[in-house]
Design an enzyme around this catalytic site. Structure first.
Site, PDB file in Angstrom:
ATOM      1  N   ILE A  59      -1.782   9.061  -3.107  1.00 60.83           N
ATOM      2  CA  ILE A  59      -0.896   8.234  -3.924  1.00 60.83           C
ATOM      3  C   ILE A  59      -1.600   6.885  -3.991  1.00 60.83           C
ATOM      4  CG2 ILE A  59       0.507   7.700  -1.850  1.00 60.83           C
ATOM      5  CD1 ILE A  59       2.901   7.188  -3.650  1.00 60.83           C
ATOM      6  N   SER A  60      -1.755   6.329  -5.188  1.00 64.48           N
ATOM      7  CA  SER A  60      -2.497   5.082  -5.340  1.00 64.48           C
ATOM      8  C   SER A  60      -1.837   3.945  -4.576  1.00 64.48           C
ATOM      9  CB  SER A  60      -2.602   4.692  -6.815  1.00 64.48           C
ATOM     10  OG  SER A  60      -3.242   5.683  -7.554  1.00 64.48           O
ATOM     11  N   GLN A  61      -2.661   2.978  -4.193  1.00 65.57           N
ATOM     12  CA  GLN A  61      -2.189   1.763  -3.525  1.00 65.57           C
ATOM     13  C   GLN A  61      -1.226   1.025  -4.472  1.00 65.57           C
ATOM     14  OE1 GLN A  61      -5.486  -0.865  -3.218  1.00 65.57           O
ATOM     15  NE2 GLN A  61      -4.333  -2.458  -2.169  1.00 65.57           N
TER      16      GLN A  61
END
Ligand code: SAH
Length: 211
Positions: A59-61
């Site tokens: 999951i992207s930052q």
């Protein structure tokens, strides 16, 4: 660890790092990121960090989610957005809280199914998801999108995607030149496609075919 205070702390951090768009900040304060990660990682959901979501993906930052969303809004509001790489569906939820029509594709069937379930449970009715290879664009070739966001790094910008970008449309993507990845903005202007390199980033790669 998922309290409003913890979430507000993340929003303050995003502001300090240069996220100024009030709509983005407001939406990210509200979208429950902890419901998009494994329960065992929920206590870390409001840290500004990427987290594993299985299948070798992340999951992207939050900063990256905010920054890319903000880039899509710089030229004003838009109606339709295509996302390449649904993953856990968190970025999709952020987009769907801002744009009226959101389309997102994912190559890994299990992630596609899980994102579909989560987004339905959270009552996102303005999202269409497909299990397909994003390099081929949205499965209906006649569709055009005002904004396109790719959340995996590509070594070549897929033509099927630029072909689906509306006149005046904006696409953001991490571009990998073989040495490093750079956030890139492609705009379809009256003179054709204009590409700008922004900052260095790190993303999982855009992979061919279905997983
Ligand atoms: N948008 C996600 C980021 C997920 S990571 C978020 O909110 O955090 C990137 C995702 O892109 C992964 O799930 C990966 O499986 C997917 N992906 C990689 N190559 C792809 C392709 N060719 N087509 C569609 N999805 C792809």
């Amino acid at each position: 660890m998922t309290s409003q205070r913890t979430r507000d702390r993340l929003i303050n951090r995003l502001q300090q790092q240069g996220i100024y768009n009030e709509q983005v900040l407001d939406v990210m304060r509200r979208v429950p990121r902890h419901l998009f990660v494994d329960e065992a990682l929920a206590h870390r959901a409001y840290e500004d960090t990427a987290l594993p979501i299985g299948y070798g993906q992340t999951i992207s930052q939050p900063f990256i989610v905010a920054h890319m969303t903000q880039l899509l809004l710089e030229d004003g509001p838009a109606n339709s957005v295509l996302e390449i790489g649904t993953g856990c569906g968190y970025q999709t939820a952020v987009l769907a809280s801002i744009f009226p029509q959101v389309y997102s594709v994912e190559r890994i069937e299990a992630l596609h199914q899980l994102a579909k379930k989560r987004l339905a449970e959270l009552d996102f009715y303005n999202v269409q998801l497909r299990h397909t290879d994003g390099a081929e664009g949205w499965p209906n070739p006649s569709y055009r999108f005002e904004r396109i966001m790719m959340t995996a790094a590509c070594t070549e910008i897929p033509e099927a995607l630029t072909a689906q970008l509306s006149p005046g449309g904006v696409m953001v993507l991490p571009f990998d030149n073989g040495v490093e990845q750079t956030m890139t903005r492609v705009t379809r202007s009256a003179d054709g496609l204009v590409s700008e390199s922004l900052e260095k980033v790190i993303f999982v790669p855009l992979l061919p075919g279905l997983g």
